[in-house]
Design a protein around this motif. Structure first.
Motif, PDB file in Angstrom:
ATOM      1  N   ILE A   1       0.823  -1.354  -0.058  1.00 33.64           N
ATOM      2  CA  ILE A   1      -0.081  -0.348  -0.369  1.00 33.64           C
ATOM      3  C   ILE A   1       1.169   0.976   0.047  1.00 33.64           C
ATOM      4  CG2 ILE A   1      -1.749   0.928   1.286  1.00 33.64           C
ATOM      5  CD1 ILE A   1      -2.982  -0.625   1.521  1.00 33.64           C
ATOM      6  N   LEU A   2       0.929   2.604  -0.863  1.00 39.66           N
ATOM      7  CA  LEU A   2       1.313   3.885  -0.494  1.00 39.66           C
ATOM      8  C   LEU A   2       0.648   4.281  -0.408  1.00 39.66           C
ATOM      9  CD1 LEU A   2       3.036   2.926  -4.197  1.00 39.66           C
ATOM     10  CD2 LEU A   2       3.816   2.681  -2.463  1.00 39.66           C
ATOM     11  N   LYS A   3       0.612   5.374   0.412  1.00 45.58           N
ATOM     12  CA  LYS A   3       0.281   6.151   0.765  1.00 45.58           C
ATOM     13  C   LYS A   3       0.692   7.965   0.541  1.00 45.58           C
ATOM     14  CE  LYS A   3      -2.605   8.577   5.187  1.00 45.58           C
ATOM     15  NZ  LYS A   3      -2.467   7.865   6.919  1.00 45.58           N
ATOM     16  N   THR A   4      -0.019   8.553   0.360  1.00 44.37           N
ATOM     17  CA  THR A   4      -0.102  10.180   0.450  1.00 44.37           C
ATOM     18  C   THR A   4      -0.843  10.795   0.748  1.00 44.37           C
ATOM     19  OG1 THR A   4       0.852  12.185  -1.333  1.00 44.37           O
ATOM     20  CG2 THR A   4      -0.970  10.854  -1.787  1.00 44.37           C
ATOM     21  N   THR A   5      -0.119  12.205   1.425  1.00 45.82           N
ATOM     22  CA  THR A   5      -0.536  13.320   2.721  1.00 45.82           C
ATOM     23  C   THR A   5      -0.679  14.647   1.562  1.00 45.82           C
ATOM     24  OG1 THR A   5       0.856  13.112   4.134  1.00 45.82           O
ATOM     25  CG2 THR A   5      -0.682  11.338   4.293  1.00 45.82           C
ATOM     26  N   ASN A   6       0.197  14.467   0.956  1.00 42.70           N
ATOM     27  CA  ASN A   6       0.417  15.963  -0.199  1.00 42.70           C
ATOM     28  C   ASN A   6      -0.369  15.893  -1.588  1.00 42.70           C
ATOM     29  OD1 ASN A   6       2.267  14.633  -0.743  1.00 42.70           O
ATOM     30  ND2 ASN A   6       3.638  15.111   0.034  1.00 42.70           N
ATOM     31  N   GLY A   7      -0.885  14.731  -2.067  1.00 44.64           N
ATOM     32  CA  GLY A   7      -1.982  15.523  -3.333  1.00 44.64           C
ATOM     33  C   GLY A   7      -1.129  14.411  -3.986  1.00 44.64           C
ATOM     34  N   GLY A   8      -0.297  13.293  -3.289  1.00 43.41           N
ATOM     35  CA  GLY A   8       0.445  12.681  -4.585  1.00 43.41           C
ATOM     36  C   GLY A   8       2.602  12.946  -5.064  1.00 43.41           C
ATOM     37  N   LEU A   9       2.682  14.266  -4.331  1.00 41.63           N
ATOM     38  CA  LEU A   9       4.457  14.561  -4.287  1.00 41.63           C
ATOM     39  C   LEU A   9       4.917  13.831  -3.327  1.00 41.63           C
ATOM     40  CD1 LEU A   9       3.936  18.144  -3.425  1.00 41.63           C
ATOM     41  CD2 LEU A   9       4.255  17.094  -5.288  1.00 41.63           C
ATOM     42  N   ASN A  10       4.659  12.998  -2.418  1.00 36.70           N
ATOM     43  CA  ASN A  10       5.210  11.835  -1.634  1.00 36.70           C
ATOM     44  C   ASN A  10       4.937  10.646  -1.273  1.00 36.70           C
ATOM     45  OD1 ASN A  10       6.670  15.282  -0.551  1.00 36.70           O
ATOM     46  ND2 ASN A  10       8.534  13.523  -1.025  1.00 36.70           N
ATOM     47  N   TRP A  11       5.460   9.208  -1.024  1.00 37.60           N
ATOM     48  CA  TRP A  11       4.279   8.430  -0.915  1.00 37.60           C
ATOM     49  C   TRP A  11       5.297   8.020   0.070  1.00 37.60           C
ATOM     50  CZ3 TRP A  11      -0.349   7.565  -3.096  1.00 37.60           C
ATOM     51  CH2 TRP A  11      -0.590   8.313  -4.436  1.00 37.60           C
ATOM     52  N   GLU A  12       4.574   7.232   1.033  1.00 37.93           N
ATOM     53  CA  GLU A  12       4.908   6.590   1.817  1.00 37.93           C
ATOM     54  C   GLU A  12       4.268   4.660   2.205  1.00 37.93           C
ATOM     55  OE1 GLU A  12       3.486   7.406   6.009  1.00 37.93           O
ATOM     56  OE2 GLU A  12       3.957   9.143   5.915  1.00 37.93           O
ATOM     57  N   SER A  13       5.208   3.681   1.828  1.00 42.67           N
ATOM     58  CA  SER A  13       4.877   2.275   1.544  1.00 42.67           C
ATOM     59  C   SER A  13       4.930   1.437   2.638  1.00 42.67           C
ATOM     60  CB  SER A  13       5.710   1.623   0.874  1.00 42.67           C
ATOM     61  OG  SER A  13       6.173   0.651   0.111  1.00 42.67           O
TER      62      SER A  13
END
Length: 90
Positions: free
Chosen positions: A30-42
């Motif tokens: 699962i990839l998660k972004t909290t800034n509209g896709g600029l950065n992703w956590e995996s």
């Protein structure tokens, strides 16, 4: 499947608002972004999932290939497997 490369595929995408979104990648990541896709956590679960769905900004579900439904109540920070009795009802 939405997109596939030589190494993995994007299986599902779910945005709950303009900033926070999730990508089910390679069926167990699962990839998660909290800034509209600029950065992703995996985060890798080691379980094969086929879809992700959010009921609201906090509550979401991961649908597996088997009987292991997972739920979050804090926007994907923690996930837990629902007890077997619950998905007999669902």
């Amino acid at each position: 499947m939405i997109f596939q490369s030589n190494t993995a595929a994007i299986v599902d995408i779910e945005f709950i608002n303009e900033s926070t979104g999730f990508v089910l990648y390679g069926m167990s990541t699962i990839l998660k972004t909290t800034n509209g896709g600029l950065n992703w956590e995996s985060r890798n679960f080691g379980t094969t999932f086929t879809s992700i769905y959010f009921y609201n900004d906090s509550i979401g579900y991961l649908s597996p290939t088997g009987y292991r439904i997972w739920k979050t109540t804090n926007t994907g920070f923690n996930w837990s497997e629902l007890p077997y009795l619950i998905y007999n009802i669902l």
